[in-house]
Design a protein around this motif. Structure first.
Motif, PDB file in Angstrom:
ATOM      1  N   LEU A 106     -70.549 -42.183  28.901  1.00 62.10           N
ATOM      2  CA  LEU A 106     -69.283 -41.843  29.566  1.00 62.10           C
ATOM      3  C   LEU A 106     -69.356 -40.405  30.089  1.00 62.10           C
ATOM      4  CD1 LEU A 106     -66.750 -43.608  27.176  1.00 62.10           C
ATOM      5  CD2 LEU A 106     -67.193 -44.165  29.583  1.00 62.10           C
ATOM      6  N   ALA A 107     -70.377 -40.133  30.856  1.00 63.15           N
ATOM      7  CA  ALA A 107     -70.576 -38.850  31.547  1.00 63.15           C
ATOM      8  C   ALA A 107     -71.496 -39.178  32.725  1.00 63.15           C
ATOM      9  CB  ALA A 107     -71.225 -37.823  30.621  1.00 63.15           C
ATOM     10  N   PRO A 108     -71.036 -38.920  33.957  1.00 65.66           N
ATOM     11  CA  PRO A 108     -71.756 -39.452  35.126  1.00 65.66           C
ATOM     12  C   PRO A 108     -73.006 -38.700  35.565  1.00 65.66           C
ATOM     13  CG  PRO A 108     -69.406 -38.965  35.597  1.00 65.66           C
ATOM     14  CD  PRO A 108     -69.753 -38.298  34.321  1.00 65.66           C
ATOM     15  N   MET A 113     -80.270 -31.609  29.060  1.00 68.53           N
ATOM     16  CA  MET A 113     -79.531 -31.108  27.900  1.00 68.53           C
ATOM     17  C   MET A 113     -78.325 -31.977  27.555  1.00 68.53           C
ATOM     18  SD  MET A 113     -79.533 -26.992  27.886  1.00 68.53           S
ATOM     19  CE  MET A 113     -78.875 -26.912  26.216  1.00 68.53           C
ATOM     20  N   SER A 114     -78.118 -33.069  28.263  1.00 65.97           N
ATOM     21  CA  SER A 114     -77.001 -33.940  27.875  1.00 65.97           C
ATOM     22  C   SER A 114     -77.466 -35.390  27.790  1.00 65.97           C
ATOM     23  CB  SER A 114     -75.810 -33.783  28.835  1.00 65.97           C
ATOM     24  OG  SER A 114     -76.157 -34.214  30.138  1.00 65.97           O
ATOM     25  N   ILE A 115     -77.641 -36.047  28.928  1.00 71.60           N
ATOM     26  CA  ILE A 115     -77.936 -37.487  28.921  1.00 71.60           C
ATOM     27  C   ILE A 115     -79.258 -37.793  28.200  1.00 71.60           C
ATOM     28  CG2 ILE A 115     -78.232 -39.542  30.357  1.00 71.60           C
ATOM     29  CD1 ILE A 115     -75.389 -38.283  30.446  1.00 71.60           C
ATOM     30  N   ALA A 163     -66.886 -29.103  35.918  1.00 74.04           N
ATOM     31  CA  ALA A 163     -67.724 -29.831  34.954  1.00 74.04           C
ATOM     32  C   ALA A 163     -68.147 -28.862  33.864  1.00 74.04           C
ATOM     33  CB  ALA A 163     -68.960 -30.382  35.647  1.00 74.04           C
ATOM     34  N   HIS A 164     -68.602 -29.416  32.750  1.00 73.40           N
ATOM     35  CA  HIS A 164     -69.064 -28.605  31.628  1.00 73.40           C
ATOM     36  C   HIS A 164     -70.239 -27.740  32.072  1.00 73.40           C
ATOM     37  CE1 HIS A 164     -70.097 -27.509  27.559  1.00 73.40           C
ATOM     38  NE2 HIS A 164     -69.106 -28.245  27.084  1.00 73.40           N
ATOM     39  N   SER A 165     -70.211 -26.478  31.727  1.00 75.67           N
ATOM     40  CA  SER A 165     -71.349 -25.619  32.040  1.00 75.67           C
ATOM     41  C   SER A 165     -72.511 -25.929  31.098  1.00 75.67           C
ATOM     42  CB  SER A 165     -70.950 -24.150  31.890  1.00 75.67           C
ATOM     43  OG  SER A 165     -72.034 -23.330  32.277  1.00 75.67           O
ATOM     44  N   GLU A 204     -67.948 -23.079  28.824  1.00 73.72           N
ATOM     45  CA  GLU A 204     -69.237 -22.605  28.308  1.00 73.72           C
ATOM     46  C   GLU A 204     -69.094 -22.144  26.858  1.00 73.72           C
ATOM     47  OE1 GLU A 204     -70.194 -19.331  31.066  1.00 73.72           O
ATOM     48  OE2 GLU A 204     -70.123 -18.001  29.342  1.00 73.72           O
ATOM     49  N   SER A 205     -70.197 -22.279  26.113  1.00 72.97           N
ATOM     50  CA  SER A 205     -70.184 -21.890  24.697  1.00 72.97           C
ATOM     51  C   SER A 205     -70.748 -20.487  24.538  1.00 72.97           C
ATOM     52  CB  SER A 205     -71.068 -22.822  23.871  1.00 72.97           C
ATOM     53  OG  SER A 205     -70.606 -24.127  23.943  1.00 72.97           O
ATOM     54  N   GLN A 206     -70.431 -19.887  23.390  1.00 71.14           N
ATOM     55  CA  GLN A 206     -70.981 -18.555  23.111  1.00 71.14           C
ATOM     56  C   GLN A 206     -72.273 -18.723  22.330  1.00 71.14           C
ATOM     57  OE1 GLN A 206     -68.153 -15.640  21.654  1.00 71.14           O
ATOM     58  NE2 GLN A 206     -66.485 -16.906  22.438  1.00 71.14           N
TER      59      GLN A 206
HETATM   60  O1  FEC Z   1     -62.797 -33.694  22.454  1.00 72.15           O
HETATM   61  C1  FEC Z   1     -63.734 -33.464  21.714  1.00 72.15           C
HETATM   62  O2  FEC Z   1     -63.561 -33.408  20.497  1.00 72.15           O
HETATM   63  C2  FEC Z   1     -65.097 -33.220  22.230  1.00 72.15           C
HETATM   64  C3  FEC Z   1     -65.040 -32.519  23.545  1.00 72.15           C
HETATM   65  C4  FEC Z   1     -66.402 -32.180  24.123  1.00 72.15           C
HETATM   66  C5  FEC Z   1     -66.972 -32.791  25.209  1.00 72.15           C
HETATM   67  C6  FEC Z   1     -68.190 -32.092  25.487  1.00 72.15           C
HETATM   68  C7  FEC Z   1     -69.013 -32.412  26.530  1.00 72.15           C
HETATM   69  C8  FEC Z   1     -70.152 -31.766  26.858  1.00 72.15           C
HETATM   70  N1  FEC Z   1     -70.741 -30.754  26.132  1.00 72.15           N
HETATM   71  C9  FEC Z   1     -71.869 -30.362  26.780  1.00 72.15           C
HETATM   72  C10 FEC Z   1     -72.748 -29.373  26.382  1.00 72.15           C
HETATM   73  C11 FEC Z   1     -72.565 -28.543  25.272  1.00 72.15           C
HETATM   74  C12 FEC Z   1     -73.493 -27.525  24.840  1.00 72.15           C
HETATM   75  C13 FEC Z   1     -72.957 -26.895  23.737  1.00 72.15           C
HETATM   76  C14 FEC Z   1     -71.685 -27.528  23.474  1.00 72.15           C
HETATM   77  C15 FEC Z   1     -70.821 -27.182  22.453  1.00 72.15           C
HETATM   78  C16 FEC Z   1     -69.627 -27.829  22.172  1.00 72.15           C
HETATM   79  C17 FEC Z   1     -68.740 -27.508  21.058  1.00 72.15           C
HETATM   80  C18 FEC Z   1     -67.660 -28.371  21.134  1.00 72.15           C
HETATM   81  C19 FEC Z   1     -67.887 -29.248  22.268  1.00 72.15           C
HETATM   82  N2  FEC Z   1     -69.082 -28.892  22.856  1.00 72.15           N
HETATM   83 FE1  FEC Z   1     -69.941 -29.847  24.466  1.00 72.15          FE
HETATM   84  N3  FEC Z   1     -68.351 -31.057  24.585  1.00 72.15           N
HETATM   85  C20 FEC Z   1     -67.269 -31.108  23.734  1.00 72.15           C
HETATM   86  C21 FEC Z   1     -67.050 -30.258  22.654  1.00 72.15           C
HETATM   87  N4  FEC Z   1     -71.472 -28.516  24.419  1.00 72.15           N
HETATM   88  C22 FEC Z   1     -66.464 -28.444  20.220  1.00 72.15           C
HETATM   89  C23 FEC Z   1     -68.978 -26.402  20.016  1.00 72.15           C
HETATM   90  C24 FEC Z   1     -67.987 -25.315  20.134  1.00 72.15           C
HETATM   91  C25 FEC Z   1     -68.185 -24.518  21.364  1.00 72.15           C
HETATM   92  O3  FEC Z   1     -69.325 -24.087  21.612  1.00 72.15           O
HETATM   93  O4  FEC Z   1     -67.183 -24.356  22.084  1.00 72.15           O
HETATM   94  C26 FEC Z   1     -73.571 -25.738  22.933  1.00 72.15           C
HETATM   95  C27 FEC Z   1     -74.307 -26.317  21.752  1.00 72.15           C
HETATM   96  C28 FEC Z   1     -74.915 -25.236  20.945  1.00 72.15           C
HETATM   97  O5  FEC Z   1     -74.149 -24.451  20.360  1.00 72.15           O
HETATM   98  O6  FEC Z   1     -76.124 -25.173  20.914  1.00 72.15           O
HETATM   99  C29 FEC Z   1     -74.858 -27.216  25.484  1.00 72.15           C
HETATM  100  C30 FEC Z   1     -72.027 -31.160  27.988  1.00 72.15           C
HETATM  101  C31 FEC Z   1     -70.963 -32.024  28.039  1.00 72.15           C
HETATM  102  C32 FEC Z   1     -70.646 -33.059  29.155  1.00 72.15           C
HETATM  103  C33 FEC Z   1     -71.500 -34.281  29.003  1.00 72.15           C
HETATM  104  C34 FEC Z   1     -71.079 -35.148  27.850  1.00 72.15           C
HETATM  105  O7  FEC Z   1     -69.880 -35.499  27.727  1.00 72.15           O
HETATM  106  O8  FEC Z   1     -71.976 -35.484  27.054  1.00 72.15           O
HETATM  107  C35 FEC Z   1     -73.148 -31.051  29.013  1.00 72.15           C
HETATM  108  C36 FEC Z   1     -66.445 -33.969  25.964  1.00 72.15           C
END
Ligand code: FEC
Length: 294
Positions: A106-108, A113-115, A163-165, A204-206
Motif C-alpha cells: 500500500l505504497a505506490p 529503502m522501502s519496497i 511524499a515521505h522523505s 523526515e526522521s532525525q
Molecule cells: O501511522 C503509523 O503508525 C505509521 C505511519 C508511518 C508511515 C510511514 C511510511 C514510510 N516511512 C518511510 C521511511 C522511513 C525511514 C525512517 C522512518 C521512521 C519512521 C518512524 C515512524 C514512522 N516512520 Fe516511516 N512511516 C511511518 C511512521 N520511516 C513512527 C520513527 C519515528 C521517526 O523517525 O519519526 C527512519 C528509520 C530509521 O530511524 O532508521 C527511512 C517511507 C514510507 C512510505 C512508504 C511506506 O509506507 O512503506 C519511505 C505510513
C-alpha cells in the motif's frame, strides 16, 4: 492453481503501550534517544490510539474491501513493522492452499529503502512454498492517477504533492523513488489540468544524515513568500490516513500554514474508497494474468 494476496502496509502500533516496541522495530536495533521516543508516544496519544488503533482499522477495511472486490482470491494483511507481520501473512496465504501469492504494498513508489524491504520479508516468509508475483510499483497506474486527479480537479488553490522523505544517499545508487514521485505528480497535474502546483517531501526522521527536500514546512514558507495564498496538499506517496497524514500534515504543516496566514487543506485519502479498491483489484488481476510483467 489457486492464488492469494498478501497486502502489505507500514503498520502502526495497536495501542499506546506498543509504541516503544514498534519504534525499536523501525530502528532495527539502533539506539533510540529517550526524547524522540517520548515525542513519538505523545504524537500517537494525540491521535487517540490509547487502547486500539483507528489507523490499523483502515488497513483492515481496505483488505476486506479488496477481498470482496476480487471475489475468489483471499487477501491477508502483512505489516512491515507491526502485527500481523508479513511472515504471518505469508504463512496464512500458504495455509489457504495458494500456489501463487501476489505481493502488493500500500505504497505506490519503489525505493530500495522501502519496497525492497517489504519484498525481502515476503520472500523470506514464503521460503519458496508458493510462486511470488510481486508488484514493485504502481505510481503511474492510470486509474490511480484518476483517483487523485478527481480530488484536486477544479481547485483554485496551489496544489502541493507530497511524499515521505528518504535519506539523500538513495540518489547516489540511482534509486527511482524521487523520479517516480515527480512522475505521479506530473500525471495528476496534467489529468486535472492544474494551473499551479509543486512537489515537496515530508516526515523526515532525525537520523543524523541529510534527507531529500524541500520539506513541506520550509516549502510552505517559500510558497507564501512567492505570493501563494491557499494550498491544497495531495499526498501521492501515501494512500491511507496514518500518523504521517494526521500529525505531520494535519497538525504540524497546518499549524505552520496558520502561522503564515496561508489557507491550508488536504485531499481525503483513498483509504478503503470503492474506486481506489477497484484500482488495487486491477493490479492484482493483472499480476495474476501476466506474472512476468508485474
Ligand atoms: O501511522 C503509523 O503508525 C505509521 C505511519 C508511518 C508511515 C510511514 C511510511 C514510510 N516511512 C518511510 C521511511 C522511513 C525511514 C525512517 C522512518 C521512521 C519512521 C518512524 C515512524 C514512522 N516512520 Fe516511516 N512511516 C511511518 C511512521 N520511516 C513512527 C520513527 C519515528 C521517526 O523517525 O519519526 C527512519 C528509520 C530509521 O530511524 O532508521 C527511512 C517511507 C514510507 C512510505 C512508504 C511506506 O509506507 O512503506 C519511505 C505510513
Amino acid at each position: 492453481m489457486s492464488a492469494a494476496v498478501v497486502l502489505m502496509a507500514y503498520g502502526s502500533p495497536e495501542r499506546l503501550a506498543d509504541v516503544p516496541a514498534y519504534y525499536a522495530d523501525i530502528r532495527g536495533g539502533r539506539t533510540i534517544r529517550a526524547e524522540l521516543l517520548d515525542d513519538l508516544v505523545e504524537r500517537y496519544r494525540a491521535l487517540g490510539i490509547e487502547d486500539e488503533s483507528p489507523l490499523n482499522a483502515i488497513t483492515e477495511e481496505t483488505r476486506a474491501a479488496l477481498e470482496r472486490e476480487l471475489g475468489d482470491v483471499p487477501v491477508f494483511t502483512g505489516m512491515k513493522h507491526w502485527t500481523p507481520h508479513i511472515a504471518e501473512a505469508a504463512d496464512r496465504a500458504v495455509a489457504s492452499g495458494a500456489g501463487t501469492v501476489v505481493g502488493l504494498v500500500l505504497a505506490p513508489h519503489y525505493s530500495s529503502m522501502s519496497i525492497a524491504g517489504y519484498r525481502e520479508q515476503l520472500e523470506e516468509g514464503l521460503a519458496g512454498r508458493a510462486e511470488l508475483v510481486f508488484v514493485e510499483s504502481w505510481h503511474d497506474e492510470p486509474r490511480f492517477v484518476d483517483v487523485l486527479a478527481d480530488r484536486v480537479r477544479g481547485t483554485d488553490a496551489h496544489v502541493v504533492f507530497t511524499a515521505h522523505s528518504l535519506p539523500q544517499r538513495i540518489l547516489e545508487t540511482g534509486d527511482p523513488y524521487k523520479d517516480q514521485l515527480l512522475e505521479t505528480s506530473q500525471l495528476i497535474a496534467e489529468r486535472a489540468a492544474l494551473a499551479s502546483w509543486t512537489f515537496s517531501f515530508q516526515s523526515e526522521s532525525q537520523t543524523g544524515e541529510p534527507w531529500l527536500g524541500p520539506d513541506i514546512i520550509d516549502h510552505l514558507e517559500d510558497l507564501h513568500g512567492r505570493g501563494v495564498r491557499d494550498v491544497l496538499v495531495c499526498p501521492v506517496g501515501f494512500v491511507a490516513d496514518h500518523l504521517e497524514i494526521r500529525w505531520d500534515l494535519d497538525h504540524e504543516a497546518a499549524e505552520k500554514a496558520q502561522e503564515l496566514g496561508l489557507g491550508f487543506a488536504r485531499i481525503e485519502m483513498p483509504n478503503a474508497d470503492r474506486v481506489f479498491v477497484a484500482v488495487l483489484a486491477g493490479l492484482v488481476r493483472r499480476a495474476l494474468a501476466v506474472p512476468s510483467e508485474a
